[in-house]
Design a protein around this motif. Structure first.
Motif, PDB file in Angstrom:
ATOM      1  N   GLU A  27       0.809  -1.215   0.000  1.00 39.22           N
ATOM      2  CA  GLU A  27       0.000   0.000   0.000  1.00 39.22           C
ATOM      3  C   GLU A  27       0.848   1.274   0.000  1.00 39.22           C
ATOM      4  O   GLU A  27       0.371   2.342  -0.350  1.00 39.22           O
ATOM      5  N   ALA A  28       2.113   1.171   0.392  1.00 40.72           N
ATOM      6  CA  ALA A  28       2.972   2.351   0.430  1.00 40.72           C
ATOM      7  C   ALA A  28       3.037   3.025  -0.934  1.00 40.72           C
ATOM      8  O   ALA A  28       2.962   4.257  -1.038  1.00 40.72           O
ATOM      9  N   LEU A  29       3.169   2.222  -1.985  1.00 40.03           N
ATOM     10  CA  LEU A  29       3.240   2.779  -3.336  1.00 40.03           C
ATOM     11  C   LEU A  29       1.910   3.405  -3.727  1.00 40.03           C
ATOM     12  O   LEU A  29       1.879   4.451  -4.383  1.00 40.03           O
ATOM     13  N   ASN A  30       0.811   2.785  -3.312  1.00 42.77           N
ATOM     14  CA  ASN A  30      -0.520   3.350  -3.621  1.00 42.77           C
ATOM     15  C   ASN A  30      -0.722   4.690  -2.930  1.00 42.77           C
ATOM     16  O   ASN A  30      -1.345   5.596  -3.488  1.00 42.77           O
ATOM     17  N   TRP A  31      -0.202   4.829  -1.721  1.00 50.13           N
ATOM     18  CA  TRP A  31      -0.327   6.112  -1.012  1.00 50.13           C
ATOM     19  C   TRP A  31       0.426   7.212  -1.736  1.00 50.13           C
ATOM     20  O   TRP A  31      -0.063   8.332  -1.867  1.00 50.13           O
ATOM     21  N   LEU A  32       1.620   6.882  -2.202  1.00 45.94           N
ATOM     22  CA  LEU A  32       2.392   7.870  -2.958  1.00 45.94           C
ATOM     23  C   LEU A  32       1.713   8.217  -4.278  1.00 45.94           C
ATOM     24  O   LEU A  32       1.714   9.378  -4.707  1.00 45.94           O
ATOM     25  N   LYS A  33       1.126   7.212  -4.929  1.00 47.67           N
ATOM     26  CA  LYS A  33       0.386   7.468  -6.164  1.00 47.67           C
ATOM     27  C   LYS A  33      -0.804   8.382  -5.887  1.00 47.67           C
ATOM     28  O   LYS A  33      -1.109   9.290  -6.681  1.00 47.67           O
ATOM     29  N   ALA A  34      -1.470   8.154  -4.768  1.00 45.30           N
ATOM     30  CA  ALA A  34      -2.600   9.010  -4.392  1.00 45.30           C
ATOM     31  C   ALA A  34      -2.119  10.430  -4.127  1.00 45.30           C
ATOM     32  O   ALA A  34      -2.763  11.405  -4.525  1.00 45.30           O
ATOM     33  N   GLY A  35      -0.947  10.553  -3.451  1.00 47.30           N
ATOM     34  CA  GLY A  35      -0.382  11.879  -3.216  1.00 47.30           C
ATOM     35  C   GLY A  35      -0.090  12.603  -4.515  1.00 47.30           C
ATOM     36  O   GLY A  35      -0.355  13.809  -4.644  1.00 47.30           O
ATOM     37  N   TRP A  36       0.425  11.877  -5.506  1.00 41.83           N
ATOM     38  CA  TRP A  36       0.662  12.456  -6.828  1.00 41.83           C
ATOM     39  C   TRP A  36      -0.662  12.864  -7.471  1.00 41.83           C
ATOM     40  O   TRP A  36      -0.752  13.891  -8.143  1.00 41.83           O
ATOM     41  N   LEU A 230       9.207  21.433  -4.520  1.00 47.92           N
ATOM     42  CA  LEU A 230       7.915  22.101  -4.698  1.00 47.92           C
ATOM     43  C   LEU A 230       6.821  21.097  -5.065  1.00 47.92           C
ATOM     44  O   LEU A 230       5.637  21.334  -4.798  1.00 47.92           O
ATOM     45  N   VAL A 231       7.220  20.002  -5.660  1.00 47.23           N
ATOM     46  CA  VAL A 231       6.274  18.933  -5.992  1.00 47.23           C
ATOM     47  C   VAL A 231       6.194  17.921  -4.858  1.00 47.23           C
ATOM     48  O   VAL A 231       5.116  17.405  -4.528  1.00 47.23           O
ATOM     49  N   LEU A 232       7.355  17.640  -4.243  1.00 46.92           N
ATOM     50  CA  LEU A 232       7.398  16.609  -3.202  1.00 46.92           C
ATOM     51  C   LEU A 232       6.551  16.973  -1.995  1.00 46.92           C
ATOM     52  O   LEU A 232       5.903  16.101  -1.396  1.00 46.92           O
ATOM     53  N   ILE A 233       6.522  18.252  -1.618  1.00 44.87           N
ATOM     54  CA  ILE A 233       5.748  18.664  -0.442  1.00 44.87           C
ATOM     55  C   ILE A 233       4.267  18.322  -0.581  1.00 44.87           C
ATOM     56  O   ILE A 233       3.696  17.672   0.296  1.00 44.87           O
ATOM     57  N   PRO A 234       3.588  18.723  -1.676  1.00 45.33           N
ATOM     58  CA  PRO A 234       2.181  18.336  -1.800  1.00 45.33           C
ATOM     59  C   PRO A 234       1.976  16.837  -1.981  1.00 45.33           C
ATOM     60  O   PRO A 234       0.966  16.288  -1.509  1.00 45.33           O
ATOM     61  N   VAL A 235       2.926  16.163  -2.634  1.00 42.53           N
ATOM     62  CA  VAL A 235       2.810  14.706  -2.778  1.00 42.53           C
ATOM     63  C   VAL A 235       2.845  14.046  -1.412  1.00 42.53           C
ATOM     64  O   VAL A 235       2.061  13.126  -1.125  1.00 42.53           O
ATOM     65  N   LEU A 236       3.745  14.514  -0.537  1.00 36.47           N
ATOM     66  CA  LEU A 236       3.815  13.948   0.810  1.00 36.47           C
ATOM     67  C   LEU A 236       2.575  14.294   1.627  1.00 36.47           C
ATOM     68  O   LEU A 236       2.108  13.474   2.422  1.00 36.47           O
ATOM     69  N   ALA A 237       2.038  15.495   1.416  1.00 38.57           N
ATOM     70  CA  ALA A 237       0.793  15.861   2.110  1.00 38.57           C
ATOM     71  C   ALA A 237      -0.326  14.922   1.694  1.00 38.57           C
ATOM     72  O   ALA A 237      -1.098  14.435   2.534  1.00 38.57           O
ATOM     73  N   ALA A 246      -6.531   5.061   4.683  1.00 37.97           N
ATOM     74  CA  ALA A 246      -6.408   3.608   4.602  1.00 37.97           C
ATOM     75  C   ALA A 246      -6.338   2.974   5.985  1.00 37.97           C
ATOM     76  O   ALA A 246      -6.919   1.913   6.221  1.00 37.97           O
ATOM     77  N   VAL A 247      -5.624   3.616   6.918  1.00 34.62           N
ATOM     78  CA  VAL A 247      -5.406   3.022   8.232  1.00 34.62           C
ATOM     79  C   VAL A 247      -6.576   3.271   9.180  1.00 34.62           C
ATOM     80  O   VAL A 247      -6.942   2.404   9.975  1.00 34.62           O
ATOM     81  N   PHE A 248      -7.195   4.454   9.075  1.00 29.63           N
ATOM     82  CA  PHE A 248      -8.266   4.797  10.000  1.00 29.63           C
ATOM     83  C   PHE A 248      -9.649   4.778   9.351  1.00 29.63           C
ATOM     84  O   PHE A 248     -10.645   5.022  10.022  1.00 29.63           O
ATOM     85  N   GLY A 249      -9.699   4.520   8.039  1.00 28.58           N
ATOM     86  CA  GLY A 249     -10.986   4.333   7.390  1.00 28.58           C
ATOM     87  C   GLY A 249     -11.788   5.592   7.244  1.00 28.58           C
ATOM     88  O   GLY A 249     -12.561   5.959   8.110  1.00 28.58           O
ATOM     89  N   GLU A 250     -11.576   6.291   6.135  1.00 29.35           N
ATOM     90  CA  GLU A 250     -12.308   7.526   5.886  1.00 29.35           C
ATOM     91  C   GLU A 250     -12.873   7.510   4.468  1.00 29.35           C
ATOM     92  O   GLU A 250     -13.245   6.472   3.965  1.00 29.35           O
ATOM     93  N   VAL A 251     -12.866   8.663   3.804  1.00 30.12           N
ATOM     94  CA  VAL A 251     -13.413   8.801   2.465  1.00 30.12           C
ATOM     95  C   VAL A 251     -12.439   8.225   1.445  1.00 30.12           C
ATOM     96  O   VAL A 251     -11.317   7.910   1.771  1.00 30.12           O
ATOM     97  N   PRO A 252     -12.841   8.065   0.159  1.00 28.67           N
ATOM     98  CA  PRO A 252     -11.945   7.497  -0.847  1.00 28.67           C
ATOM     99  C   PRO A 252     -10.604   8.230  -0.910  1.00 28.67           C
ATOM    100  O   PRO A 252     -10.509   9.423  -0.669  1.00 28.67           O
ATOM    101  N   ALA A 253      -9.563   7.491  -1.258  1.00 26.60           N
ATOM    102  CA  ALA A 253      -8.207   8.023  -1.187  1.00 26.60           C
ATOM    103  C   ALA A 253      -7.854   8.969  -2.321  1.00 26.60           C
ATOM    104  O   ALA A 253      -6.859   9.649  -2.247  1.00 26.60           O
ATOM    105  N   LEU A 254      -8.626   9.016  -3.373  1.00 25.66           N
ATOM    106  CA  LEU A 254      -8.327   9.888  -4.503  1.00 25.66           C
ATOM    107  C   LEU A 254      -9.400  10.953  -4.634  1.00 25.66           C
ATOM    108  O   LEU A 254     -10.543  10.757  -4.191  1.00 25.66           O
ATOM    109  N   PRO A 255      -9.076  12.092  -5.231  1.00 20.77           N
ATOM    110  CA  PRO A 255     -10.093  13.127  -5.422  1.00 20.77           C
ATOM    111  C   PRO A 255     -11.307  12.591  -6.151  1.00 20.77           C
ATOM    112  O   PRO A 255     -11.186  11.807  -7.091  1.00 20.77           O
TER     113      PRO A 255
END
Length: 267
Positions: A27-36, A230-237, A246-255
């Motif tokens: 899931e780590a890669l999916n989180w980064l993809k979502a950040g992108w 400048l790109v990495l900061i929002p990706v990490l956010a 994913a860990v606490f169960g909220e709304v869908p991970a992508l916009p």
């Protein structure tokens, strides 16, 4: 005489203290993809947020001692603002530059307390590291011989570095989910940091993978004169927000995609 019935958990308290879920290391890669995904959803605003964020850190860092204390205390507030920006995108709402400061309007006091705990944790980590490293140096000094003194100095420096690194990683894990838990779950500051620490350790594998990937991305971001930051900061956010979901169960991970109305004449 019968035992009293167990007290029911109040739904509001349950929302404030959610139980972390376990996820796969993949899931780590999916989180980064979502950040992108959050970044490319509105790159212009995100870059502007990154520029303001960096400038604020730089200016505050110029103030001796007090400046860096303010940076550490205010860091969770700004992270919370970017998380709220991702949350707005996930709900199909527009991202605005003002989102960076949204944490000041939502639980500012609790977020500042998270920053205070972060600052105190850093000071304690530094103190403990120096004490442990100093103990090794003192042992070398007591041995008296030059070989013992030299070994004590080397081992002291190594122990200080290793101890501080381990304690700092623990501090980062306590901070990772703290801001989202405070602003999205109304979780008290200390409870949020405890929950974050527990969530990261219960998902040790995925956070090891994520840590390695982020380390690589940091070096990649520094290559083009540091402009990649400048790109990495929002990706990490976005990564923080999607990992929280994913860990606490909220709304869908992508916009949320824009609604499309059916065209006339189609069956």
């Amino acid at each position: 005489m019968t035992d009293p019935a167990p007290k029911a958990v109040h739904p509001h308290n349950a929302a404030r203290h959610p139980q972390p879920q376990r996820v796969s290391p993949a899931e780590a890669l999916n989180w980064l993809k979502a950040g992108w995904g959050y970044f490319i959803g509105n790159p212009g605003v995100w870059v502007a947020i990154s520029v303001i964020f960096i400038v604020m850190l730089f200016v505050l860092g110029l103030v001796p001692l007090l400046g860096w204390a303010v940076v550490l205390i205010g860091f969770p507030v700004m992270v919370a603002g970017m998380v709220l920006g991702c949350h707005a995108q996930a709900r199909g709402e527009p991202l605005r530059i003002e989102h960076l400061f949204a944490g000041l309007k939502v639980h500012a006091g609790n977020l500042a307390l998270v920053g205070v705990f972060y600052l105190l944790g850093g000071l304690i980590a530094g103190f403990v590291s120096v004490v442990i490293g100093g103990g090794a140096m003192l042992t070398g000094y007591i041995l008296g011989a030059l070989e013992g003194l030299g070994l004590g100095l080397v081992s002291g420096v190594v122990l200080t570095s290793v101890t501080f690194s381990v304690l700092w990683v623990l501090l980062i894990t306590a901070l990772w989910f703290a801001a989202p838990l405070v602003v999205l779950r109304d979780t008290p500051p200390l409870d949020a940091m405890k929950l974050s620490l527990a969530a990261c350790f219960s998902n040790f594998g995925v956070f090891v993978v994520l840590g390695v990937l982020i380390y690589v991305l940091i070096w990649v971001a520094m290559v083009p004169a540091g402009l990649g930051v400048l790109v990495l900061i929002p990706v990490l956010a976005g990564t923080v927000y999607s990992s929280y979901q994913a860990v606490f169960g909220e709304v869908p991970a992508l916009p949320a995609p824009a609604d499309t109305a059916p065209q006339e004449g189609t069956e």
